[in-house]
Structures are given as structure tokens and as C-alpha cells.
Design a protein around this motif. Sequence first.
Motif, short mmCIF file in Angstrom:
data_model
loop_
_atom_site.label_atom_id
_atom_site.label_comp_id
_atom_site.label_asym_id
_atom_site.label_seq_id
_atom_site.Cartn_x
_atom_site.Cartn_y
_atom_site.Cartn_z
N TYR A 27 -88.47 -0.95 -82.02
CA TYR A 27 -88.54 0.50 -82.01
C TYR A 27 -87.70 1.08 -83.15
O TYR A 27 -86.56 0.64 -83.36
N PRO A 28 -88.25 2.06 -83.88
CA PRO A 28 -89.61 2.59 -83.77
C PRO A 28 -90.57 1.86 -84.72
O PRO A 28 -90.26 1.68 -85.89
N SER A 29 -91.71 1.47 -84.20
CA SER A 29 -92.69 0.75 -85.01
C SER A 29 -93.79 1.67 -85.53
O SER A 29 -94.72 1.22 -86.19
N ARG A 58 -82.11 6.22 -91.36
CA ARG A 58 -81.36 5.19 -90.65
C ARG A 58 -82.27 4.12 -90.06
O ARG A 58 -81.94 2.92 -90.08
N LEU A 59 -83.42 4.53 -89.52
CA LEU A 59 -84.29 3.60 -88.81
C LEU A 59 -85.51 3.17 -89.63
O LEU A 59 -86.36 2.43 -89.14
N GLY A 85 -93.39 8.29 -72.06
CA GLY A 85 -91.97 8.05 -72.26
C GLY A 85 -91.69 6.82 -73.10
O GLY A 85 -90.82 6.00 -72.74
N ASP A 86 -92.41 6.68 -74.21
CA ASP A 86 -92.25 5.50 -75.05
C ASP A 86 -91.33 5.74 -76.24
O ASP A 86 -91.15 4.87 -77.09
N GLY A 87 -90.74 6.95 -76.30
CA GLY A 87 -89.81 7.25 -77.38
C GLY A 87 -90.45 7.80 -78.63
O GLY A 87 -89.75 8.08 -79.61
N TYR A 88 -91.77 7.98 -78.61
CA TYR A 88 -92.46 8.46 -79.81
C TYR A 88 -92.77 9.96 -79.76
O TYR A 88 -93.35 10.50 -80.70
N LEU A 265 -83.81 2.79 -73.60
CA LEU A 265 -84.27 3.42 -74.84
C LEU A 265 -83.57 4.75 -75.06
O LEU A 265 -83.23 5.10 -76.19
N ALA A 266 -83.34 5.50 -73.99
CA ALA A 266 -82.61 6.77 -74.12
C ALA A 266 -81.20 6.53 -74.66
O ALA A 266 -80.72 7.27 -75.52
#
Length: 326
Positions: A27-29, A58-59, A85-88, A265-266
Motif C-alpha cells: 500500500y498504496p499500489s 513520501r510513498l 475501507g481499502d485506504g484508497y 491501515l489507519a
Amino acid sequence: MNASALKIVLCALSLAICNSAPAQTNYPSQPVKVVVGFAPGGSTDQVARIIADGMAARLNQSFVVENRPGASGNLAAGQVARAHGDGYTLLLSAVGLATTAAFNPEILQAHPTQDLAPVALLAYTPNVLLASDKSGFKSVADVIEYGKKNPDGLSFGHSGYGGGLHLTGEIFSVRSGVKMTQVPYKGVAPMMQDLLAGHINIGWDNLSTALPVARSGKVRALAIAAPNRSPEMPDVPTFEELGYKNMDFGAWFGMHAPKSISPKLAKTLSEQLSAVLDDEKVRQRIAALGIQIIKSKSPEAFLAYVDSNITQWKEVVDQANVKLNK
């Protein structure tokens, strides 16, 4: 279960674990969407773009800001609450969610402490009391004196009924003991136009958006609703200095995610955001806006902060007797 069947089950479990690992570790892909509940150019949008740039660097992945203005950030909050809720999909949240939760929670599409997952507190800007150079007001004392001599002649402008600027004006009226008529506008820009023209006596704004106009000399900043003076306006006193206790009100900015995001992930996002806020270039860009970086130690700490802020605004609503049906 015989040995052959057990071997098949174990292999299947092993394969599933291996296949799921990259989703967590990589993550993140893909590009991450940061939803902003306000139009481009405002404080929330500017903070979002600075943070997005920092996270992208940074990522090594794109963080794309998407503006979804309307209802003090309510529409954007609802959009993010309904996302995976996958962070995207993330929300650059702001104080409007807390004031609405305190004043009129029924209209919320997503309650900030119940329907969204906290990630991180990012920054804060205090509210400031402004007067036009046409008003003749050079201090808060001038405003109070005028209000006492003209009981029905003092009015204050703000960016919207039930918002943080409106509620700050109402509680100041109560604590100063001076009657002030609130004048709502659809945003800060039209309020500022009327303030400059002298159609209203005073107005409330966030320091970050008031800064350019105050520096131009067209309006005068009379006092800041913060514990300490701002480095951007060092000559402007705080309400505390002037004898007004508990006048600490402003706008916070944070990051929320859909409720279904995993705690792991949070936490990862919270840590990455904290690192971005430590970057000197990011700090300089945010400070130039008149905004102060304030970091939460964890998602749980941010949740506690928002919950406390909602309680603070509820107390203001009660003390100032602000009614919903105005």
C-alpha cells in the motif's frame, strides 16, 4: 480428515495468505483519492493539496485531491463514508463536521465519530475578529463601547448559520454582555465584501483566510480566539489577554477514512501523515497560510479530540441559546 485432505487445506490456506500479503505490504499500489468538502482555493483545499503532495513524495504514489463542495463538508463526508475501507478514498475533514454534529446532527450524511474512522489530526487555525477600516474600530474595547451605546446597532457577519464562525460570534456576544445581531452569508467572500463596504460592523473569519486582507490594511484584526498570539499577526492580542476567558475557537483539519478501514491501515496512514508533517517544506507551506500544524499521536487520540470538540460546540450552542429554526 485424512492426511491428503489436510495437506490440501493447508496448501490452500498458505496460498491465500501469500496472495493477501502484497495488498497490505504494497500500500498504496494505486492512486489515492483525497476528498475535500469545499471548493478549490479555500483553506481546507490548500491543506489537502499540501498534504497530498507530501504523501505522494513520501510513498511514491499519486494522492489526488477531489473537491466535493456543499453543506459545510457534509456531502464529501457522506461520499467517503460509503466508500470501501481499502485506504484508497480518504477525507480531508474539517471543523464543520463537528459544529454540525453539535448544532444539527440530523442533517449529517456521516457523523465524524460514528460513521467515519479517524486517521489523524493535521492542523489548526484560530478564529479572528475583524473590523473594516471604515468602522473606526481599532480595538475590541471600541466595539464593546459602541455596542453599549447603540444596543441595536452592532452586527457581525459570518460564513453560515450554525458554523464555527457564527457560533464564535454568538458566544462572544454573551461573554461581552453586548447585544450583537448575527448576519449570515453564503461563505466568507460575500461577508468580506460587505465588511469592506461598511454594511456590517464586524466580521468573523479564520486567521488563514483573513490574513491576506488584514495585511492589505483594508480590514483590522482586533483579537484572535486562541491561547497565544499568532506569529503571522504578532501585534494582534488574544481574547484571553483582553480578559475574555475560554475564547479558544478555530478550525481544525484532519484525515478520516471509511469506517470499514482496518485499524492497522489507519495506524499506518497516521504514521505516514505524521512523518509528512515533520517535513520542513511542508511545515513552511502550511505556516505561510497562517495555519498551525497540530498532530495527534494516534487515530484514537484524534477520535478523542473530535469528540471533545463536538462537546465544546454543544456547550456554546447551549450557553448562547442558539436556535435551530432561525
